[in-house]
Write a protein that holds these residues in place. Sequence first.
Motif, PDB file in Angstrom:
ATOM      1  N   VAL A   1     -23.212   7.611 -19.005  1.00  0.00           N
ATOM      2  CA  VAL A   1     -23.710   7.953 -17.822  1.00  0.00           C
ATOM      3  C   VAL A   1     -23.076   9.133 -17.231  1.00  0.00           C
ATOM      4  CG1 VAL A   1     -24.371   5.316 -17.463  1.00  0.00           C
ATOM      5  CG2 VAL A   1     -22.323   6.155 -16.757  1.00  0.00           C
TER       6      VAL A   1
ATOM      7  N   LEU B   1     -21.966  10.389 -13.693  1.00  0.00           N
ATOM      8  CA  LEU B   1     -22.005  10.029 -12.223  1.00  0.00           C
ATOM      9  C   LEU B   1     -21.811  11.263 -11.443  1.00  0.00           C
ATOM     10  CD1 LEU B   1     -19.184   7.102 -12.591  1.00  0.00           C
ATOM     11  CD2 LEU B   1     -21.698   6.890 -12.815  1.00  0.00           C
TER      12      LEU B   1
ATOM     13  N   LYS C   1     -25.539   2.368  -7.251  1.00  0.00           N
ATOM     14  CA  LYS C   1     -25.742   1.727  -8.387  1.00  0.00           C
ATOM     15  C   LYS C   1     -24.341   0.883  -9.193  1.00  0.00           C
ATOM     16  CE  LYS C   1     -29.240   4.584 -10.158  1.00  0.00           C
ATOM     17  NZ  LYS C   1     -29.760   5.577 -11.328  1.00  0.00           N
ATOM     18  N   LYS C   2     -24.475  -0.036  -9.635  1.00  0.00           N
ATOM     19  CA  LYS C   2     -23.131  -0.750 -10.190  1.00  0.00           C
ATOM     20  C   LYS C   2     -22.991  -0.249 -11.490  1.00  0.00           C
ATOM     21  CE  LYS C   2     -22.670  -5.110  -9.135  1.00  0.00           C
ATOM     22  NZ  LYS C   2     -21.216  -5.191  -8.486  1.00  0.00           N
ATOM     23  N   TYR C   3     -21.438  -0.202 -11.446  1.00  0.00           N
ATOM     24  CA  TYR C   3     -20.959   0.511 -12.825  1.00  0.00           C
ATOM     25  C   TYR C   3     -19.882  -0.447 -13.410  1.00  0.00           C
ATOM     26  CZ  TYR C   3     -23.848   4.682 -12.019  1.00  0.00           C
ATOM     27  OH  TYR C   3     -24.789   5.542 -11.824  1.00  0.00           O
TER      28      TYR C   3
ATOM     29  N   GLU D   1     -23.600   1.708 -16.872  1.00  0.00           N
ATOM     30  CA  GLU D   1     -24.171   1.081 -15.812  1.00  0.00           C
ATOM     31  C   GLU D   1     -24.264  -0.293 -16.141  1.00  0.00           C
ATOM     32  OE1 GLU D   1     -27.515   3.548 -14.654  1.00  0.00           O
ATOM     33  OE2 GLU D   1     -28.421   1.781 -13.308  1.00  0.00           O
TER      34      GLU D   1
END
Length: 327
Positions: A19, A21, A56-58, A73
Amino acid sequence: MLFKIFIALILVLISLTSVRLGDKWPEGYQVYFAIYKDDLKTEKKLILREFLQEGKKYFLVINPHTLKTSIIEASEIIPPRITWQEVNLEFKNTPYIRLIDSSIKNSSNLQDAGITHVMPDQKGIDLTIDLCPSERPLDKRIFTSIIAEFEKNDHPVPLAISVSGLWMEKHQEDLNWLKKLIRENRITVEWINHSYHHKVSVNEPLKENFLLEKGTDINEEILDTERIMIKEGLIPSCMFRFPGLVSDKSLFEKVTTFGLLPIGTDAWLAKGQKVYDGSIVLIHGNGNEPLGVNDFLKLIRTEGPNVQAGDWLLFDLRKSLTNKIRR
């Protein structure tokens, strides 16, 4: 425990796609241990941290067999939290936990506790470059010289950088220069947590200095350093270097409960320590210790013919550590 593992392995589906960020500070950043597999055929991995960024949760994740960390993610199904004790039991036979267990053997040392040497099957060293807080600019000679000497046989050149939060905060231009070298595939970097503030007093004894100073918030020192790494687009490694290489048994064991592996040195060049094959060499790239840098540059010039022949190497610290523990 078995029920938790079953749930984590069967129900948790998390994308392993790398991902990208944003450049915002991670929110809700916390230690979060959990087990997951992206499918039933792959090896179990360990979640170390959870955080939010732009809603968003990571997760920060480690492969316990290779020590490679990554950010993924989260899916809609969140794996159940487990304790550090459960992590130790579940991954006790992996290089990750075996290395942490090995490092604890000298955790009573006031200075230079942790892993200090590896046992290579070739000639060479593991170089660690410390970036403590400093008013001086990055000593770029280290990087340009390393690339010039090693790039022919080792491209990109593997480095380990122990970086403090305050150095990143105060040296954006220098940090951007390092990130450019990474993007250009000139170097790879294991980013070692070196605490945020790297407090030091010229008057206090070692047993009350650095992170042993009264009032030190170890959660802040560790987690805020990881947060600023992520903000800057860096992936925190599972490694930690104590400021001044100073710790006591209590602090050492506390750091390991964050899932971190303390890295020491057996060759701090500015202190005149000798270099051997497999040494974890320490120099400072923050401009404060030119003596050590000069000694290192002299070393690679001396080894120049062997470097060019591919007979003297800069090792990848992560790979050196896993090779060490497998022997």
